[in-house]
Each structure stands twice: as structure tokens, then as C-alpha cells.
Design an enzyme around this catalytic site. Sequence first.
Site, PDB file in Angstrom:
ATOM      1  N   ARG A 141     -56.642 -51.051 -79.788  1.00  0.00           N
ATOM      2  CA  ARG A 141     -57.977 -51.520 -79.398  1.00  0.00           C
ATOM      3  C   ARG A 141     -58.845 -50.344 -78.956  1.00  0.00           C
ATOM      4  NH1 ARG A 141     -58.389 -56.122 -74.932  1.00  0.00           N
ATOM      5  NH2 ARG A 141     -57.642 -54.423 -73.620  1.00  0.00           N
ATOM      6  N   LYS A 146     -54.321 -62.153 -73.781  1.00  0.00           N
ATOM      7  CA  LYS A 146     -55.023 -63.180 -73.002  1.00  0.00           C
ATOM      8  C   LYS A 146     -56.418 -63.448 -73.580  1.00  0.00           C
ATOM      9  CE  LYS A 146     -54.727 -60.792 -69.144  1.00  0.00           C
ATOM     10  NZ  LYS A 146     -53.914 -59.593 -69.396  1.00  0.00           N
ATOM     11  N   ARG A 203     -51.953 -49.263 -65.614  1.00  0.00           N
ATOM     12  CA  ARG A 203     -52.298 -50.686 -65.626  1.00  0.00           C
ATOM     13  C   ARG A 203     -51.025 -51.535 -65.711  1.00  0.00           C
ATOM     14  NH1 ARG A 203     -56.245 -50.618 -70.519  1.00  0.00           N
ATOM     15  NH2 ARG A 203     -56.266 -52.885 -70.335  1.00  0.00           N
ATOM     16  N   ARG A 253     -55.078 -62.208 -60.353  1.00  0.00           N
ATOM     17  CA  ARG A 253     -54.219 -61.045 -60.589  1.00  0.00           C
ATOM     18  C   ARG A 253     -53.462 -60.628 -59.340  1.00  0.00           C
ATOM     19  NH1 ARG A 253     -57.118 -59.143 -65.345  1.00  0.00           N
ATOM     20  NH2 ARG A 253     -56.156 -57.345 -66.317  1.00  0.00           N
ATOM     21  N   ARG A 294     -63.453 -48.866 -75.180  1.00  0.00           N
ATOM     22  CA  ARG A 294     -63.030 -49.074 -73.783  1.00  0.00           C
ATOM     23  C   ARG A 294     -62.249 -47.860 -73.309  1.00  0.00           C
ATOM     24  NH1 ARG A 294     -60.571 -54.966 -72.459  1.00  0.00           N
ATOM     25  NH2 ARG A 294     -59.584 -53.713 -70.825  1.00  0.00           N
TER      26      ARG A 294
HETATM   27  P1  B4P Z   1     -55.734 -58.696 -75.199  1.00  0.00           P
HETATM   28  O1  B4P Z   1     -54.279 -58.667 -74.940  1.00  0.00           O
HETATM   29  O2  B4P Z   1     -56.341 -59.986 -75.615  1.00  0.00           O
HETATM   30  O3  B4P Z   1     -56.394 -58.054 -73.915  1.00  0.00           O
HETATM   31  P2  B4P Z   1     -56.300 -58.703 -72.459  1.00  0.00           P
HETATM   32  O4  B4P Z   1     -54.867 -58.905 -72.068  1.00  0.00           O
HETATM   33  O5  B4P Z   1     -57.173 -59.914 -72.449  1.00  0.00           O
HETATM   34  O6  B4P Z   1     -57.059 -57.688 -71.591  1.00  0.00           O
HETATM   35  P3  B4P Z   1     -56.654 -56.672 -70.448  1.00  0.00           P
HETATM   36  O7  B4P Z   1     -55.607 -57.209 -69.531  1.00  0.00           O
HETATM   37  O8  B4P Z   1     -56.392 -55.388 -71.108  1.00  0.00           O
HETATM   38  O9  B4P Z   1     -57.996 -56.468 -69.695  1.00  0.00           O
HETATM   39  P4  B4P Z   1     -58.921 -57.279 -68.693  1.00  0.00           P
HETATM   40  O10 B4P Z   1     -60.197 -57.348 -69.410  1.00  0.00           O
HETATM   41  O11 B4P Z   1     -58.355 -58.548 -68.189  1.00  0.00           O
HETATM   42  O12 B4P Z   1     -56.014 -57.685 -76.346  1.00  0.00           O
HETATM   43  C1  B4P Z   1     -55.394 -56.438 -76.473  1.00  0.00           C
HETATM   44  C2  B4P Z   1     -55.349 -55.997 -77.928  1.00  0.00           C
HETATM   45  O13 B4P Z   1     -54.227 -56.597 -78.554  1.00  0.00           O
HETATM   46  C3  B4P Z   1     -56.554 -56.413 -78.768  1.00  0.00           C
HETATM   47  O14 B4P Z   1     -56.921 -55.339 -79.582  1.00  0.00           O
HETATM   48  C4  B4P Z   1     -56.046 -57.572 -79.598  1.00  0.00           C
HETATM   49  O15 B4P Z   1     -56.688 -57.660 -80.863  1.00  0.00           O
HETATM   50  C5  B4P Z   1     -54.587 -57.206 -79.787  1.00  0.00           C
HETATM   51  N1  B4P Z   1     -53.719 -58.364 -79.950  1.00  0.00           N
HETATM   52  C6  B4P Z   1     -53.764 -59.529 -79.251  1.00  0.00           C
HETATM   53  N2  B4P Z   1     -52.791 -60.359 -79.670  1.00  0.00           N
HETATM   54  C7  B4P Z   1     -52.099 -59.702 -80.670  1.00  0.00           C
HETATM   55  C8  B4P Z   1     -50.975 -60.036 -81.490  1.00  0.00           C
HETATM   56  N3  B4P Z   1     -50.349 -61.223 -81.419  1.00  0.00           N
HETATM   57  N4  B4P Z   1     -50.517 -59.113 -82.359  1.00  0.00           N
HETATM   58  C9  B4P Z   1     -51.134 -57.908 -82.466  1.00  0.00           C
HETATM   59  N5  B4P Z   1     -52.214 -57.537 -81.732  1.00  0.00           N
HETATM   60  C10 B4P Z   1     -52.691 -58.425 -80.841  1.00  0.00           C
HETATM   61  O16 B4P Z   1     -58.992 -56.273 -67.432  1.00  0.00           O
HETATM   62  C11 B4P Z   1     -59.521 -54.956 -67.509  1.00  0.00           C
HETATM   63  C12 B4P Z   1     -59.617 -54.316 -66.102  1.00  0.00           C
HETATM   64  O17 B4P Z   1     -60.553 -55.082 -65.282  1.00  0.00           O
HETATM   65  C13 B4P Z   1     -58.330 -54.315 -65.274  1.00  0.00           C
HETATM   66  O18 B4P Z   1     -57.522 -53.182 -65.538  1.00  0.00           O
HETATM   67  C14 B4P Z   1     -58.900 -54.303 -63.808  1.00  0.00           C
HETATM   68  O19 B4P Z   1     -59.306 -53.008 -63.424  1.00  0.00           O
HETATM   69  C15 B4P Z   1     -60.145 -55.163 -63.907  1.00  0.00           C
HETATM   70  N6  B4P Z   1     -59.900 -56.575 -63.548  1.00  0.00           N
HETATM   71  C16 B4P Z   1     -60.020 -57.627 -64.406  1.00  0.00           C
HETATM   72  N7  B4P Z   1     -59.729 -58.787 -63.761  1.00  0.00           N
HETATM   73  C17 B4P Z   1     -59.402 -58.451 -62.482  1.00  0.00           C
HETATM   74  C18 B4P Z   1     -58.990 -59.213 -61.336  1.00  0.00           C
HETATM   75  N8  B4P Z   1     -58.823 -60.549 -61.404  1.00  0.00           N
HETATM   76  N9  B4P Z   1     -58.731 -58.545 -60.185  1.00  0.00           N
HETATM   77  C19 B4P Z   1     -58.902 -57.222 -60.100  1.00  0.00           C
HETATM   78  N10 B4P Z   1     -59.272 -56.442 -61.140  1.00  0.00           N
HETATM   79  C20 B4P Z   1     -59.530 -57.049 -62.332  1.00  0.00           C
END
Ligand code: B4P
Length: 192
Positions: free
Chosen positions: A128, A14, A146, A89, A134
Site C-alpha cells: 500500500r 479492516k 505499529r 484500540r 501514506r
Molecule cells: P487494511 O488492512 O484494510 O488497512 P487497515 O488495517 O484498515 O489500516 P491500518 O490499521 O493500517 O490503519 P488505520 O487507518 O486504522 O489495508 C492494508 C493493505 O492491505 C491495503 O493495501 C489493502 O488493499 C491490502 N489488503 C487488504 N486485504 C487484503 C487481502 N485479503 N489480500 C491482500 N491484500 C489485502 O490507523 C493508522 C494510524 O492512525 C495508527 O497507526 C494510529 O497512529 C492512528 N489511529 C487510528 N485509530 C486510532 C485509535 N483508535 N486510537 C489511537 N490511534 C489511532
Amino acid sequence: MLNIVLFGPPGAGKGTQAAKIIEKYGLVHLSTGDILRAELAAQSKLGLEARKYMDKGELVPDSVVIGMIESKLDQNPEAKGFIFDGFPRTTAQAKALDELLSRKKTTINLMLALEVEKDELVRRLQGRGKISGRTDDQDINIIENRIHVYNRETAPVIDYYNNQGKFRAVQGMGSIEEIFGRLCDAIDRMKN
Ligand code: B4P
């Protein structure tokens, strides 16, 4: 306005894809994860409260994140549109977002849901974790929780947008550029 929800399990890509979409379409990026991490780094009251949940891989309470989104919307009155990354979420968050947007006489146009196999999610998050510092990416038990919390509390949000005819599934396996191409196709089809 063009308002998009970018959806998917932890590690689905995302944040990675949102950065590319905002550049191409000129949207404002609202990532609740990024906002929470900034609060945490600043050691604000909100950040210290959120840490208790984030360090366990649990969701931060709805009231906290809904309030955060409301103030970010207010701070960007001239936006051409928003990309909501990691929000909503829960179904309660999705309903609250609809209410906030309807007060601003706008709505969500599209929910793009990245679909990625579980083994790949774990692999990406652990990758990551080695470079980002993190803590929620460094412990396999937190990562597993998660994903479990996603399946239990977040996946039902798909039904909410599907019932509104706004849900589009997007294959999230492959290279970052391939996936970006699929997302752009879905956005451009909706606009035309
Ligand atoms: P991403 O996949 O981009 O990470 P994310 O989904 O955006 O983040 P995530 O869900 O973990 O955390 P968030 O900050 O929303 O990247 C992951 C890795 O994959 C990276 O290293 C990237 O380089 C790699 N990657 C991406 N695409 C790739 C591909 N095609 N091939 C290979 N590698 C690839 O949330 C964190 C915490 O915050 C949650 O657990 C919760 O506690 C809280 N939170 C956030 N929003 C909330 C909400 N709305 N309500 C309640 N709690 C919330």
C-alpha cells in the site's frame, strides 16, 4: 441497531472489509484512521497534533479519538448501525465506547477480529505504501512499531469483548472475497 467492531493488526484488512460490509448491511462506517487522515490533510489543530503520533506508528491519545467518535455518533442519529474500524484500540477506548453507546440506548453486538500472519501484514502495508503515499506505510521501522504497539496496547481489547461473549476470530488470510464471506457468515449467524 447493528453495531460491529472490526478489529485486527495494522494491514489486517479492516478498511478493505469495512467498505464491503457497509455496502451489504447499510451501516455507517466510522474509521478513526480515516478521520485522523482527513484532519491531517486539512491541517487542523487536531490533525497537526495527531501527526506527531501517526508518523511514529504510535497511538493518538485516547481523549482525542474518543471525542472524535462521540461527535460522529451525534452526526448520525438515524443510522441503522455502525461499523467501528480501527476503534477501539485500547481498553480505555472500549470502555468509553460502551458508555457512549449506552447513553444512546444501544450496544456493540459483535467484535470481529481478523487474524493475519506478521509477514503478510508487512507485505500488505509495504504494498500500500508504494501507491497510497501514506508515510506510515513506507518505512519498515514505523510498520514494525505499529505491529509492536498493536501487540502491547490493542490486542488486550480482545479480552474485553471476550468477557462480554462478543469476540469472534476470523481467518484474515486469503482473497478479499473469501475473507468477506467469512465475516458475513459470522454477522448472519449472530443476527439469526
Ligand atoms: P487494511 O488492512 O484494510 O488497512 P487497515 O488495517 O484498515 O489500516 P491500518 O490499521 O493500517 O490503519 P488505520 O487507518 O486504522 O489495508 C492494508 C493493505 O492491505 C491495503 O493495501 C489493502 O488493499 C491490502 N489488503 C487488504 N486485504 C487484503 C487481502 N485479503 N489480500 C491482500 N491484500 C489485502 O490507523 C493508522 C494510524 O492512525 C495508527 O497507526 C494510529 O497512529 C492512528 N489511529 C487510528 N485509530 C486510532 C485509535 N483508535 N486510537 C489511537 N490511534 C489511532
